[in-house]
Motif scaffolding. Structure first.
Motif, PDB file in Angstrom:
ATOM      1  N   ARG A  91       0.823  -1.210   0.000  1.00 56.18           N
ATOM      2  CA  ARG A  91       0.000   0.000   0.000  1.00 56.18           C
ATOM      3  C   ARG A  91       0.862   1.268   0.000  1.00 56.18           C
ATOM      4  NH1 ARG A  91      -3.417  -3.725   2.437  1.00 56.18           N
ATOM      5  NH2 ARG A  91      -5.614  -3.523   1.814  1.00 56.18           N
ATOM      6  N   ILE A  92       1.963   1.234   0.746  1.00 54.27           N
ATOM      7  CA  ILE A  92       2.868   2.383   0.763  1.00 54.27           C
ATOM      8  C   ILE A  92       3.508   2.580  -0.605  1.00 54.27           C
ATOM      9  CG2 ILE A  92       5.012   3.294   1.734  1.00 54.27           C
ATOM     10  CD1 ILE A  92       4.265   1.948   4.372  1.00 54.27           C
ATOM     11  N   GLY A 151      -8.346  10.941 -14.099  1.00 54.24           N
ATOM     12  CA  GLY A 151      -8.181   9.814 -15.009  1.00 54.24           C
ATOM     13  C   GLY A 151      -7.144   8.824 -14.518  1.00 54.24           C
ATOM     14  N   VAL A 152      -6.028   9.335 -14.037  1.00 48.60           N
ATOM     15  CA  VAL A 152      -4.994   8.446 -13.480  1.00 48.60           C
ATOM     16  C   VAL A 152      -5.543   7.670 -12.288  1.00 48.60           C
ATOM     17  CG1 VAL A 152      -2.753   8.401 -12.314  1.00 48.60           C
ATOM     18  CG2 VAL A 152      -3.098   9.889 -14.296  1.00 48.60           C
ATOM     19  N   GLY A 153      -6.298   8.339 -11.416  1.00 47.24           N
ATOM     20  CA  GLY A 153      -6.872   7.667 -10.265  1.00 47.24           C
ATOM     21  C   GLY A 153      -7.865   6.589 -10.658  1.00 47.24           C
ATOM     22  N   ILE A 154      -8.687   6.849 -11.673  1.00 46.31           N
ATOM     23  CA  ILE A 154      -9.663   5.861 -12.141  1.00 46.31           C
ATOM     24  C   ILE A 154      -8.968   4.615 -12.660  1.00 46.31           C
ATOM     25  CG2 ILE A 154     -11.386   5.407 -13.934  1.00 46.31           C
ATOM     26  CD1 ILE A 154     -12.232   8.354 -13.642  1.00 46.31           C
ATOM     27  N   ILE A 155      -7.900   4.801 -13.413  1.00 45.16           N
ATOM     28  CA  ILE A 155      -7.176   3.651 -13.960  1.00 45.16           C
ATOM     29  C   ILE A 155      -6.516   2.842 -12.848  1.00 45.16           C
ATOM     30  CG2 ILE A 155      -5.224   2.968 -15.414  1.00 45.16           C
ATOM     31  CD1 ILE A 155      -5.839   5.387 -17.152  1.00 45.16           C
ATOM     32  N   LEU A 156      -5.854   3.522 -11.948  1.00 47.45           N
ATOM     33  CA  LEU A 156      -5.153   2.819 -10.870  1.00 47.45           C
ATOM     34  C   LEU A 156      -6.118   2.132  -9.913  1.00 47.45           C
ATOM     35  CD1 LEU A 156      -2.298   5.361 -10.027  1.00 47.45           C
ATOM     36  CD2 LEU A 156      -2.176   3.314 -11.446  1.00 47.45           C
ATOM     37  N   ILE A 206       1.615   6.341  -7.119  1.00 46.39           N
ATOM     38  CA  ILE A 206       0.609   7.291  -7.604  1.00 46.39           C
ATOM     39  C   ILE A 206       1.184   8.708  -7.620  1.00 46.39           C
ATOM     40  CG2 ILE A 206      -1.605   8.377  -7.068  1.00 46.39           C
ATOM     41  CD1 ILE A 206      -2.567   5.708  -6.011  1.00 46.39           C
ATOM     42  N   CYS A 207       1.896   9.068  -6.558  1.00 44.13           N
ATOM     43  CA  CYS A 207       2.516  10.400  -6.490  1.00 44.13           C
ATOM     44  C   CYS A 207       3.549  10.577  -7.603  1.00 44.13           C
ATOM     45  CB  CYS A 207       3.161  10.620  -5.129  1.00 44.13           C
ATOM     46  SG  CYS A 207       1.996  10.693  -3.757  1.00 44.13           S
ATOM     47  N   LEU A 208       4.371   9.540  -7.830  1.00 41.78           N
ATOM     48  CA  LEU A 208       5.373   9.613  -8.892  1.00 41.78           C
ATOM     49  C   LEU A 208       4.724   9.692 -10.262  1.00 41.78           C
ATOM     50  CD1 LEU A 208       8.029   7.014  -7.620  1.00 41.78           C
ATOM     51  CD2 LEU A 208       8.191   9.507  -7.596  1.00 41.78           C
ATOM     52  N   THR A 209       3.603   8.984 -10.412  1.00 39.58           N
ATOM     53  CA  THR A 209       2.874   9.027 -11.676  1.00 39.58           C
ATOM     54  C   THR A 209       2.365  10.425 -11.966  1.00 39.58           C
ATOM     55  OG1 THR A 209       2.171   6.722 -11.402  1.00 39.58           O
ATOM     56  CG2 THR A 209       0.942   8.064 -12.973  1.00 39.58           C
ATOM     57  N   LEU A 210       1.852  11.095 -10.938  1.00 32.56           N
ATOM     58  CA  LEU A 210       1.366  12.453 -11.117  1.00 32.56           C
ATOM     59  C   LEU A 210       2.501  13.423 -11.445  1.00 32.56           C
ATOM     60  CD1 LEU A 210      -1.233  12.616  -8.202  1.00 32.56           C
ATOM     61  CD2 LEU A 210      -1.661  12.235 -10.627  1.00 32.56           C
ATOM     62  N   TYR A 249       7.062  -5.559  -8.911  1.00 32.58           N
ATOM     63  CA  TYR A 249       7.503  -5.511 -10.314  1.00 32.58           C
ATOM     64  C   TYR A 249       6.297  -5.475 -11.263  1.00 32.58           C
ATOM     65  CZ  TYR A 249       9.335  -7.131 -14.787  1.00 32.58           C
ATOM     66  OH  TYR A 249       9.634  -7.256 -16.115  1.00 32.58           O
ATOM     67  N   ASP A 250       5.310  -6.356 -11.027  1.00 31.77           N
ATOM     68  CA  ASP A 250       4.101  -6.371 -11.857  1.00 31.77           C
ATOM     69  C   ASP A 250       3.356  -5.046 -11.764  1.00 31.77           C
ATOM     70  OD1 ASP A 250       4.621  -8.939 -12.661  1.00 31.77           O
ATOM     71  OD2 ASP A 250       3.326  -9.869 -11.148  1.00 31.77           O
ATOM     72  N   LEU A 251       3.339  -4.460 -10.564  1.00 34.66           N
ATOM     73  CA  LEU A 251       2.664  -3.187 -10.368  1.00 34.66           C
ATOM     74  C   LEU A 251       3.326  -2.086 -11.189  1.00 34.66           C
ATOM     75  CD1 LEU A 251       0.698  -1.281  -8.888  1.00 34.66           C
ATOM     76  CD2 LEU A 251       2.345  -1.194  -7.007  1.00 34.66           C
ATOM     77  N   LEU A 252       4.654  -2.021 -11.131  1.00 41.46           N
ATOM     78  CA  LEU A 252       5.386  -0.990 -11.872  1.00 41.46           C
ATOM     79  C   LEU A 252       5.211  -1.158 -13.376  1.00 41.46           C
ATOM     80  CD1 LEU A 252       8.708  -0.877  -9.805  1.00 41.46           C
ATOM     81  CD2 LEU A 252       6.910   0.860  -9.845  1.00 41.46           C
ATOM     82  N   LEU A 253       5.323  -2.399 -13.853  1.00 38.13           N
ATOM     83  CA  LEU A 253       5.198  -2.652 -15.291  1.00 38.13           C
ATOM     84  C   LEU A 253       3.796  -2.324 -15.786  1.00 38.13           C
ATOM     85  CD1 LEU A 253       6.496  -3.735 -17.872  1.00 38.13           C
ATOM     86  CD2 LEU A 253       5.751  -6.039 -17.205  1.00 38.13           C
ATOM     87  N   SER A 254       2.796  -2.764 -15.049  1.00 40.29           N
ATOM     88  CA  SER A 254       1.410  -2.501 -15.459  1.00 40.29           C
ATOM     89  C   SER A 254       1.112  -1.010 -15.465  1.00 40.29           C
ATOM     90  CB  SER A 254       0.430  -3.231 -14.522  1.00 40.29           C
ATOM     91  OG  SER A 254       0.634  -4.619 -14.547  1.00 40.29           O
ATOM     92  N   THR A 255       1.629  -0.306 -14.461  1.00 42.39           N
ATOM     93  CA  THR A 255       1.380   1.132 -14.380  1.00 42.39           C
ATOM     94  C   THR A 255       1.981   1.859 -15.572  1.00 42.39           C
ATOM     95  OG1 THR A 255       1.383   1.041 -11.956  1.00 42.39           O
ATOM     96  CG2 THR A 255       1.715   3.190 -12.973  1.00 42.39           C
ATOM     97  N   ILE A 256       3.199   1.534 -15.926  1.00 41.49           N
ATOM     98  CA  ILE A 256       3.872   2.194 -17.045  1.00 41.49           C
ATOM     99  C   ILE A 256       3.134   1.942 -18.355  1.00 41.49           C
ATOM    100  CG2 ILE A 256       5.979   2.233 -18.435  1.00 41.49           C
ATOM    101  CD1 ILE A 256       7.526   1.629 -15.851  1.00 41.49           C
TER     102      ILE A 256
END
Length: 312
Positions: free
Chosen positions: A11-12, A62-67, A18-22, A83-90
């Protein structure tokens, strides 16, 4: 106890991601909108430019809806889950920005962000960008859910969805009595509300068409296209049917220009909208489009035929 710590760490990490994505979007925004470079790196006053406020926060939403559609599996270990989280997010974030760029090129290709938002403060343009951002976010979320962990299927479904959405958006002038480009240039709010209902309605239909069993790409493509064709047939029936049943009349009347208190010709760029149809006609069309699409989705997506027909 270790399981609780792993969940807390996930969760952390997700919150930091999310912050880095923004932050990443802030810099990527400059790539798509070079004229906004100075705007993003100085103090921003949202109340002074509502169009820019809508444009910015629509992307954040939009970013929040996707995540919000992401799911994590810890069975293979914490490291693999991250790793899966980072890859999927990108990947999904790249598809989302690509979707926005393509859609805005189709719908708003004749307009520049710097002219309409920063100079003219065109609120109608901002509302349309807001509608596009949320529509593409829900579409990306649906594609992510259906494709599971397959990047190939993710790309194929994205191509299907974008092709149909692009074609559907070209049909707005066929179903609306409002002249899109003419009224948008006048900063008329009515056309923005009408287009918002239209794009959200068709996003719902495309999402419904995508949501069925993914056995093989051939059968999936046939089912997808059949649902889209059925939607294109049923949608106008509901649209005209609602108007006839409830005797709805859409009389287009010109609204007087709205000026700010003390406005003069020197600050005409800050007017909410110019002459043209009133907001009422835009709300009517937008609600009618969305309601018709929602009822169409009941026909195309909510009927389960079960095992009524024999399988040979």
């Amino acid at each position: 106890m270790n399981e609780l710590f792993d969940k807390l760490i996930i969760r952390i990490v997700f919150a930091v991601l999310i912050c880095l994505t923004l932050v990443f979007y802030k810099y990527l925004h400059i790539v798509f909108y070079p004229s906004a470079r100075k705007q993003l790196f100085r103090t921003f006053y949202p109340s002074k430019n509502p169009a820019d406020t809508l444009h910015l926060f629509s992307r954040i939403l939009g970013v929040g809806i996707i995540l919000s559609g992401f799911h994590f599996y810890l069975g293979n270990g914490l490291g693999m889950a991250i790793y899966d989280l980072l890859l999927s997010t990108i990947v999904v974030f790249a598809l989302y920005l690509g979707s926005l760029y393509i859609l805005e090129s189709i719908v708003l290709g004749s307009y520049e962000y710097s002219d309409e938002v920063l100079k003219r403060k065109n609120l109608s343009y901002g509302i349309i960008c807001f509608a596009n951002s949320l529509a593409m976010a829900f579409l990306a979320k649906a594609i992510l859910s259906i494709s599971k962990d397959s990047l190939i299927m993710l790309a194929i479904l994205w191509l299907f969805a974008m092709a149909i959405t692009g074609i559907a958006m070209k049909g707005f002038d066929l179903v609306s009595k409002l002249a899109f480009h003419k009224l948008l240039a006048k900063k008329n709010i009515a056309v923005a509300f009408s287009f918002t209902g239209f794009i959200w309605g068709w996003t719902l239909l495309v999402t419904n068409a995508l949501e069925h069993d993914l056995v093989d790409i051939k059968s999936y493509s046939v089912q997808f296209l059949l649902k889209i064709i059925l939607s294109a047939i049923v949608f106008p029936l509901f649209k005209h049917g609602l108007s006839m049943i409830y005797q709805l009349k859409d009389e287009i009347t010109s609204a007087p220009p709205v000026h700010n208190i003390g406005a003069t010709s020197s600050n005409s760029a800050e007017m909410p909208y110019s002459e043209g149809p009133g907001i009422g006609i835009g709300l009517y069309e937008g609600v009618l489009f969305f309601t018709s699409a929602f009822l169409t989705g009941v026909i195309t997506a909510s009927i389960d035929f079960g095992s009524f027909y024999p399988v040979f």
